[in-house]
Design a protein around this motif. Structure first.
Motif, mmCIF file in Angstrom:
data_model
loop_
_atom_site.group_PDB
_atom_site.id
_atom_site.type_symbol
_atom_site.label_atom_id
_atom_site.label_comp_id
_atom_site.label_asym_id
_atom_site.label_seq_id
_atom_site.Cartn_x
_atom_site.Cartn_y
_atom_site.Cartn_z
ATOM 1 N N LEU A 102 2.809 2.592 -3.595
ATOM 2 C CA LEU A 102 3.263 3.271 -2.388
ATOM 3 C C LEU A 102 2.275 3.006 -1.262
ATOM 4 O O LEU A 102 1.057 3.102 -1.468
ATOM 5 N N PRO A 103 2.720 2.637 -0.096
ATOM 6 C CA PRO A 103 1.786 2.414 1.012
ATOM 7 C C PRO A 103 0.978 3.674 1.294
ATOM 8 O O PRO A 103 1.505 4.795 1.268
ATOM 9 N N LEU A 104 -0.307 3.530 1.525
ATOM 10 C CA LEU A 104 -1.201 4.666 1.705
ATOM 11 C C LEU A 104 -0.821 5.596 2.849
ATOM 12 O O LEU A 104 -0.899 6.818 2.706
ATOM 13 N N PRO A 105 -0.411 5.072 4.035
ATOM 14 C CA PRO A 105 -0.141 5.994 5.145
ATOM 15 C C PRO A 105 1.089 6.860 4.936
ATOM 16 O O PRO A 105 1.304 7.793 5.702
ATOM 17 N N VAL A 106 1.895 6.583 3.920
ATOM 18 C CA VAL A 106 3.153 7.311 3.767
ATOM 19 C C VAL A 106 2.912 8.794 3.556
ATOM 20 O O VAL A 106 3.593 9.649 4.128
ATOM 21 N N LEU A 107 1.935 9.161 2.695
ATOM 22 C CA LEU A 107 1.692 10.555 2.352
ATOM 23 C C LEU A 107 0.755 11.258 3.323
ATOM 24 O O LEU A 107 0.472 12.449 3.159
ATOM 25 N N SER A 108 0.278 10.532 4.311
ATOM 26 C CA SER A 108 -0.679 11.136 5.224
ATOM 27 C C SER A 108 -0.045 12.089 6.214
ATOM 28 O O SER A 108 -0.713 12.967 6.769
ATOM 29 N N GLU A 109 1.269 11.951 6.450
ATOM 30 C CA GLU A 109 1.968 12.806 7.391
ATOM 31 C C GLU A 109 3.280 13.246 6.768
ATOM 32 O O GLU A 109 3.978 12.454 6.149
ATOM 33 N N SER A 113 10.606 8.777 6.854
ATOM 34 C CA SER A 113 10.180 7.401 7.133
ATOM 35 C C SER A 113 10.905 6.457 6.186
ATOM 36 O O SER A 113 11.489 6.889 5.189
ATOM 37 N N GLU A 114 10.898 5.164 6.545
ATOM 38 C CA GLU A 114 11.417 4.119 5.659
ATOM 39 C C GLU A 114 10.239 3.352 5.101
ATOM 40 O O GLU A 114 9.335 2.951 5.843
ATOM 41 N N ILE A 115 10.259 3.086 3.785
ATOM 42 C CA ILE A 115 9.120 2.462 3.118
ATOM 43 C C ILE A 115 9.599 1.337 2.226
ATOM 44 O O ILE A 115 10.785 1.238 1.903
ATOM 45 N N SER A 116 8.649 0.476 1.825
ATOM 46 C CA SER A 116 8.850 -0.495 0.756
ATOM 47 C C SER A 116 8.188 0.070 -0.497
ATOM 48 O O SER A 116 7.066 0.603 -0.446
ATOM 49 N N TYR A 117 8.835 -0.043 -1.628
ATOM 50 C CA TYR A 117 8.309 0.583 -2.837
ATOM 51 C C TYR A 117 8.698 -0.260 -4.041
ATOM 52 O O TYR A 117 9.563 -1.134 -3.963
ATOM 53 N N VAL A 118 8.071 0.053 -5.190
ATOM 54 C CA VAL A 118 8.393 -0.528 -6.490
ATOM 55 C C VAL A 118 8.450 0.618 -7.491
ATOM 56 O O VAL A 118 7.536 1.445 -7.568
ATOM 57 N N ARG A 119 9.575 0.709 -8.232
ATOM 58 C CA ARG A 119 9.694 1.753 -9.245
ATOM 59 C C ARG A 119 8.708 1.497 -10.390
ATOM 60 O O ARG A 119 8.385 0.352 -10.708
ATOM 61 N N SER A 120 8.299 2.526 -11.042
ATOM 62 C CA SER A 120 7.320 2.401 -12.118
ATOM 63 C C SER A 120 7.879 1.650 -13.311
ATOM 64 O O SER A 120 7.158 0.934 -14.004
#
Length: 473
Positions: A102-109, A113-120
């Motif tokens: 998960l990109p680091l800035p996502v959880l900072s606020e 938002s729209e993000i790029s992710y990879v399922r576990s």
């Protein structure tokens, strides 16, 4: 200029290109709106699903704290249709969920938002896109809930891609169709241009081709062909008149000159000069009458008098002309019988119709006068309504006109051999034919056995008056 260049410069191609451009703009606008609306619909569905999951997870946290939330998240994350779920500590360490990298800035606020992710469970899969909502929980725990929006992109590609290619294909086919239609139009126009050039070169027999489709070009060709027929007829009439004037007026002009020359050579007393002048004036009056008749015929054939048409009673006009000629007929040994059934309302020019009937009655009197003294003949003049038309009949008991010669006698300056010895210019029946044609009528020459019967039929005016009883003289 190349053939393609000529096609592109034509008005037809420009119109087709303009319509194609307008249609392409509208079609592109519809496709863009469809794509935007599709994305908006998918995004709204994802937001509604995320909000529902968020309310459920917050309720679980309130009921059992972080431990219960972790249990619920782990259980829900293993479901086949689970969205993105992640619970972290205040420092960002994952406690439960199904998201990696998960990109680091996502959880900072907190927030959307729209993000790029990879399922576990798909650690080796390429990154996907998702719409997520970060929620801060008491104890500085953080909850991420999201939905995959790859479907939105796939749906957009499924809808927008073919639509765009369809639009491109439409433009290409429209351009090709425009070239095809323009080539056909240009071919028709080139044919019209070639015929027009031949006509301008002097070949008045040329006519525009009619394809038989009934389209605009056919209607235009029919109208122009009718106009060309009229022009050819007028030009032929003009040539005939010119030839006739040169031939038939040469004799009176020569006679006029010879008399003037003879007077100069032989006249000695004032009486001689006066007699010569009187003969000259008489001959000049005959020439003036001839030119007046030609002018009247030309105006009638050109339709210049049509603007002066009013409603009039043909029966009254015929009766008035007959009254003027009755003394002349009696003097010639003729009985002028008149039968009038009126009124016969028509739209016309009173002076022209009176002149035409005068010519017919004058001819009937002139050519049916009895040869032997003491004998009398009849001239019948009738005006009546027949089959919804006004019919005027002039019948005499003279020598008549042979059937083969009847089409010729309505031409200018045509005089049969039997009438060469009588005064006249050969324009009387020409004037009658022109006046009748101007009024939309018909002129017929028939055998009266003996003599000639001339029938003039004119269309009745729709605003006519009621018919009174017939009268006769």
């Amino acid at each position: 200029m190349t053939s393609l260049g000529r096609l592109i410069r034509t008005t037809a191609f420009k119109l087709i290109a303009a319509y194609l451009l307008v249609f392409a703009v509208f079609a592109g606008s519809v496709i863009a709106y469809l794509g935007w609306h599709t994305q908006r619909l998918v995004t709204r569905q994802a937001i509604e699903a995320i909000d529902a999951d968020a309310r459920y997870m917050q309720a679980q946290f309130e009921r059992g704290g972080i431990s219960r939330l972790v249990q619920v998240v782990n259980r829900r994350a293993r479901a086949p249709d689970a969205g993105l779920l992640l619970v972290t500590s205040f420092s960002g360490d994952p406690l439960a969920g199904n998201v990696l990298n998960l990109p680091l800035p996502v959880l900072s606020e907190p927030g959307w938002s729209e993000i790029s992710y990879v399922r576990s469970e798909e650690a080796q899969a390429p990154p996907s896109r998702a719409l997520v909502n970060v929620i801060y929980l008491p104890g500085e725990f953080r909850l991420l809930i999201g939905r995959d929006i790859v479907e939105r992109e796939e749906l957009r590609k499924i809808i927008i891609g073919p639509a765009v290619w369809g639009l491109v294909l439409l433009v290409v086919l429209g351009f090709a169709g425009g070239l095809f239609v323009t080539r056909r139009v240009l071919k028709r126009i080139d044919q019209m241009t070639a015929v027009s050039e031949s006509i301008m070169a002097g070949d008045l027999s040329g006519r525009l081709a009619v394809a038989g489709t009934g389209d605009e070009f056919d209607r235009l060709a029919l109208s122009l062909n009718a106009m060309l027929e009229r022009i050819e007829t007028l030009m032929a009439g003009l040539k005939e008149v010119s030839d006739n004037i040169a031939h038939d007026l040469k004799t009176p002009l020569t006679r006029l000159r010879n008399r003037a020359e003879d007077a100069l050579r032989t006249a000695q007393a004032d009486e001689d000069w006066r007699a010569a002048m009187e003969r000259t004036i008489e001959e000049s009056d005959g020439l003036i009458r001839t030119f007046d008749a030609l002018l009247m015929i030309a105006r009638a054939e050109a339709g210049q008098a049509s603007a002066a048409m009013v409603q009039l009673d043909v029966a009254e006009t015929v009766a008035g002309v007959a009254e003027l000629y009755e003394p002349l007929a009696d003097e010639a040994g003729l009985d002028l019988d008149l039968y009038v059934e009126g009124p016969l309302p028509v739209r016309g020019v009173r002076e022209l119709l009176a002149q035409a009937f005068s010519n017919l009655i004058d001819n009937a009197i002139k050519y049916s006068a009895p040869d032997a003294p003491g004998t009398r003949r009849r001239v019948r003049l009738a005006a009546e309504k027949v089959e919804g038309r006004a019919r005027v009949t002039i019948a005499d008991e003279g020598a008549g006109i042979p059937e083969a010669e009847r089409p010729r006698v309505v031409e200018r300056f045509v005089r049969l051999e039997a009438s060469r010895t009588r005064p006249g210019s050969g324009l009387g029946l020409s004037l009658v034919a022109a006046v009748v044609h101007l009024h939309g009528g018909t002129l017929k020459l028939e055998d009266n056995e003996p003599g000639l019967r001339i029938v003039v039929e004119l269309p009745l005016d729709a605003e006519g008056t009621d018919e009174p009883p017939a009268s006769s003289l």
